[in-house]
Design a protein around this motif. Structure first.
Motif, PDB file in Angstrom:
ATOM      1  N   PRO A   1       0.752  -1.479  -0.113  1.00  0.00           N
ATOM      2  CA  PRO A   1      -0.077   0.018   0.054  1.00  0.00           C
ATOM      3  C   PRO A   1       0.994   1.258  -0.024  1.00  0.00           C
ATOM      4  CG  PRO A   1       0.143  -0.854   2.073  1.00  0.00           C
ATOM      5  CD  PRO A   1       0.890  -1.869   1.099  1.00  0.00           C
ATOM      6  N   THR A   2       0.315   2.337  -0.477  1.00  0.00           N
ATOM      7  CA  THR A   2       1.273   3.615  -0.916  1.00  0.00           C
ATOM      8  C   THR A   2       0.605   4.663   0.244  1.00  0.00           C
ATOM      9  OG1 THR A   2      -0.206   3.987  -2.599  1.00  0.00           O
ATOM     10  CG2 THR A   2       2.093   2.883  -2.786  1.00  0.00           C
ATOM     11  N   ALA A   3      -0.727   4.894   0.358  1.00  0.00           N
ATOM     12  CA  ALA A   3      -1.199   6.269   0.820  1.00  0.00           C
ATOM     13  C   ALA A   3      -1.702   5.957   2.405  1.00  0.00           C
ATOM     14  CB  ALA A   3      -2.325   6.716   0.211  1.00  0.00           C
ATOM     15  N   ALA A   4      -1.238   6.741   3.011  1.00  0.00           N
ATOM     16  CA  ALA A   4      -1.927   6.679   4.550  1.00  0.00           C
ATOM     17  C   ALA A   4      -3.354   6.742   4.501  1.00  0.00           C
ATOM     18  CB  ALA A   4      -1.086   7.591   5.449  1.00  0.00           C
ATOM     19  N   GLY A   5      -3.802   6.197   5.456  1.00  0.00           N
ATOM     20  CA  GLY A   5      -5.295   6.029   5.584  1.00  0.00           C
ATOM     21  C   GLY A   5      -6.130   5.321   4.590  1.00  0.00           C
ATOM     22  N   LYS A   6      -5.148   4.804   3.730  1.00  0.00           N
ATOM     23  CA  LYS A   6      -6.078   3.955   2.449  1.00  0.00           C
ATOM     24  C   LYS A   6      -5.421   2.428   2.478  1.00  0.00           C
ATOM     25  CE  LYS A   6      -7.491   7.837   0.650  1.00  0.00           C
ATOM     26  NZ  LYS A   6      -9.175   8.143   0.538  1.00  0.00           N
ATOM     27  N   LEU A   7      -6.539   1.714   1.559  1.00  0.00           N
ATOM     28  CA  LEU A   7      -6.182   0.602   1.392  1.00  0.00           C
ATOM     29  C   LEU A   7      -5.414   0.037   0.484  1.00  0.00           C
ATOM     30  CD1 LEU A   7      -6.993  -2.288   3.047  1.00  0.00           C
ATOM     31  CD2 LEU A   7      -8.785  -2.615   1.412  1.00  0.00           C
ATOM     32  N   GLY A   8      -4.346  -0.730   0.415  1.00  0.00           N
ATOM     33  CA  GLY A   8      -3.739  -1.270  -0.800  1.00  0.00           C
ATOM     34  C   GLY A   8      -4.519  -2.023  -1.469  1.00  0.00           C
ATOM     35  N   ASP A   9      -4.149  -2.515  -2.903  1.00  0.00           N
ATOM     36  CA  ASP A   9      -4.759  -3.310  -3.772  1.00  0.00           C
ATOM     37  C   ASP A   9      -5.424  -4.675  -2.795  1.00  0.00           C
ATOM     38  OD1 ASP A   9      -4.432  -1.369  -5.516  1.00  0.00           O
ATOM     39  OD2 ASP A   9      -2.815  -2.628  -6.460  1.00  0.00           O
ATOM     40  N   GLN A  10      -6.541  -4.939  -3.166  1.00  0.00           N
ATOM     41  CA  GLN A  10      -6.984  -6.280  -2.472  1.00  0.00           C
ATOM     42  C   GLN A  10      -6.831  -7.358  -3.237  1.00  0.00           C
ATOM     43  OE1 GLN A  10     -11.096  -5.871  -0.323  1.00  0.00           O
ATOM     44  NE2 GLN A  10     -11.071  -3.711  -1.548  1.00  0.00           N
ATOM     45  N   PRO A  11      -6.221  -8.451  -2.775  1.00  0.00           N
ATOM     46  CA  PRO A  11      -5.982  -9.635  -3.639  1.00  0.00           C
ATOM     47  C   PRO A  11      -7.124 -10.325  -4.145  1.00  0.00           C
ATOM     48  CG  PRO A  11      -5.656 -10.087  -1.260  1.00  0.00           C
ATOM     49  CD  PRO A  11      -6.057  -8.682  -1.404  1.00  0.00           C
ATOM     50  N   GLY A  12      -6.909 -11.112  -5.326  1.00  0.00           N
ATOM     51  CA  GLY A  12      -8.098 -12.100  -5.542  1.00  0.00           C
ATOM     52  C   GLY A  12      -8.350 -13.234  -4.675  1.00  0.00           C
ATOM     53  N   LYS A  13      -9.370 -14.150  -4.964  1.00  0.00           N
ATOM     54  CA  LYS A  13      -9.786 -15.396  -4.178  1.00  0.00           C
ATOM     55  C   LYS A  13      -8.615 -16.338  -4.316  1.00  0.00           C
ATOM     56  CE  LYS A  13     -14.877 -14.437  -4.298  1.00  0.00           C
ATOM     57  NZ  LYS A  13     -16.003 -15.064  -4.839  1.00  0.00           N
ATOM     58  N   ASP A  14      -7.838 -16.087  -5.060  1.00  0.00           N
ATOM     59  CA  ASP A  14      -6.706 -17.070  -5.260  1.00  0.00           C
ATOM     60  C   ASP A  14      -5.638 -16.973  -4.349  1.00  0.00           C
ATOM     61  OD1 ASP A  14      -6.031 -14.845  -6.748  1.00  0.00           O
ATOM     62  OD2 ASP A  14      -4.280 -15.825  -7.749  1.00  0.00           O
ATOM     63  N   LYS A  15      -5.586 -15.614  -3.701  1.00  0.00           N
ATOM     64  CA  LYS A  15      -4.671 -15.491  -2.529  1.00  0.00           C
ATOM     65  C   LYS A  15      -5.298 -16.098  -1.299  1.00  0.00           C
ATOM     66  CE  LYS A  15      -1.171 -13.781  -4.937  1.00  0.00           C
ATOM     67  NZ  LYS A  15       0.085 -14.406  -5.181  1.00  0.00           N
ATOM     68  N   ALA A  16      -6.594 -16.043  -1.060  1.00  0.00           N
ATOM     69  CA  ALA A  16      -7.073 -16.559   0.174  1.00  0.00           C
ATOM     70  C   ALA A  16      -6.410 -17.665   0.825  1.00  0.00           C
ATOM     71  CB  ALA A  16      -8.748 -16.568  -0.029  1.00  0.00           C
ATOM     72  N   TRP A  17      -6.207 -17.447   2.141  1.00  0.00           N
ATOM     73  CA  TRP A  17      -5.861 -18.588   3.002  1.00  0.00           C
ATOM     74  C   TRP A  17      -4.014 -18.812   2.674  1.00  0.00           C
ATOM     75  CZ3 TRP A  17      -8.925 -17.702   6.598  1.00  0.00           C
ATOM     76  CH2 TRP A  17     -10.010 -17.725   6.215  1.00  0.00           C
ATOM     77  N   THR A  18      -3.502 -18.064   1.951  1.00  0.00           N
ATOM     78  CA  THR A  18      -2.340 -18.214   1.612  1.00  0.00           C
ATOM     79  C   THR A  18      -1.521 -18.117   2.977  1.00  0.00           C
ATOM     80  OG1 THR A  18      -2.149 -17.521  -0.440  1.00  0.00           O
ATOM     81  CG2 THR A  18      -0.153 -17.397   0.169  1.00  0.00           C
ATOM     82  N   LYS A  19      -0.496 -18.955   3.243  1.00  0.00           N
ATOM     83  CA  LYS A  19       0.095 -18.805   4.641  1.00  0.00           C
ATOM     84  C   LYS A  19       1.354 -17.887   4.331  1.00  0.00           C
ATOM     85  CE  LYS A  19       2.315 -22.015   8.004  1.00  0.00           C
ATOM     86  NZ  LYS A  19       2.566 -23.518   8.231  1.00  0.00           N
ATOM     87  N   VAL A  20       1.490 -16.959   5.086  1.00  0.00           N
ATOM     88  CA  VAL A  20       2.585 -15.753   4.959  1.00  0.00           C
ATOM     89  C   VAL A  20       3.142 -15.618   6.596  1.00  0.00           C
ATOM     90  CG1 VAL A  20       1.341 -14.414   3.361  1.00  0.00           C
ATOM     91  CG2 VAL A  20       0.799 -13.973   5.638  1.00  0.00           C
TER      92      VAL A  20
END
Length: 273
Positions: free
Chosen positions: A63-82
């Motif tokens: 993300p780049t802007a304060a108080g803003k949300l970065g790009d939301q990932p697609g469903k293919d990223k759901a539950w990825t272990k990080v």
């Protein structure tokens, strides 16, 4: 025998049947797509415990802007272990009320983790019961650890249907973890998904991950395809019935006429008055 199929009424019925069948096949194909999509999510959920964790920054856009949300990932990223390292910001902690674990109502405690570059990701640290066992009484939750920590967990996409946000007992209070709305309450750029910890701290219950009901979509797909076949079969049966209905009717007329002729041929013995 089947020339009636060329009449306007039957041509219209045939066109309607074909269109309905095509639509039902398309609906079945869409349900099949949902089946594969949900099955893929279930596979990621099942594989997450044994899969190696990848850096958060390699799974999500920065993300780049304060108080803003970065790009939301697609469903293919759901539950990825990080895995991600940073410092917790307890002053902007969030409590999501009305959450149920083992049939008990409580709160999920979500705390921003500030990374070295000043960006933040929301960490769902686990579930705690409410102080009075209801859905709104404030929870008694252990504060997050101080200093630099490394968190391992699974990506969770933003929840839909955002709810009102308020301040209660020193925390941001909400019903839904809607990241776009919560990001506006925070003074730093926020990643487009939050992390559900794999091993909660003492005093917190682990939030189980519900599997997607993929088989329901598979059943719906088969159901729509059967409806498409049934529509064509019904049209064929109706056409056959119409074709066969003319012949029996003609046969009955011929038999009645022959019977009348036989009756007329029988001599009548009239007695004199």
């Amino acid at each position: 025998m089947y020339r009636f199929l060329l009449t306007p009424r039957w041509l219209a019925a045939a066109a309607l049947t074909v269109v309905a069948s095509v639509i039902m096949v398309m609906l079945g194909n869409w349900q099949l797509h949902r089946y594969h999509e949900r099955s893929a999510i279930n596979e990621r959920i099942d594989a997450a415990d044994s899969a190696p964790a990848v850096p958060l920054t390699s799974a999500l856009a920065k993300p780049t802007a304060a108080g803003k949300l970065g790009d939301q990932p697609g469903k293919d990223k759901a539950w990825t272990k990080v895995t991600v390292t940073g410092r917790y910001d307890a002053t902007h902690e969030i409590q999501a009320r009305g959450r149920t674990v083992d049939s008990k109502v409580g709160f999920e405690i979500v705390t921003p983790l500030i990374l070295a570059d000043g960006t933040a990701v929301l960490i769902d640290r686990g579930w705690v019961p409410s102080s009075n066992g209801d859905a709104i009484s404030p929870p008694v939750a252990t504060p997050p650890p101080t200093g630099e920590v490394t968190v391992v967990g699974q990506l969770h996409l933003s929840e839909s249907h955002p709810s009102a946000i308020a301040r209660r007992d020193g925390r941001i209070d909400t019903r839904r973890i809607s990241l776009p709305r919560l990001a506006g309450e925070l003074p730093y750029p926020v990643y487009g998904a939050y992390v559900l910890v794999s091993k909660p701290e003492p005093g917190y219950a682990k939030i189980s991950i519900n599997h997607e009901d993929a088989w329901q979509n598979g059943g719906y797909a088969i159901q729509w395809w059967l409806f498409a076949v049934m529509a064509l079969v019904v049209f064929g049966l109706q056409a056959r019935k119409e074709a066969r209905g003319d012949a029996p009717a003609k046969g009955r007329v011929d038999r009645v006429a022959e019977a009348d002729e036989r009756v007329a041929a029988v001599p009548v013995d009239r007695k004199p008055d």
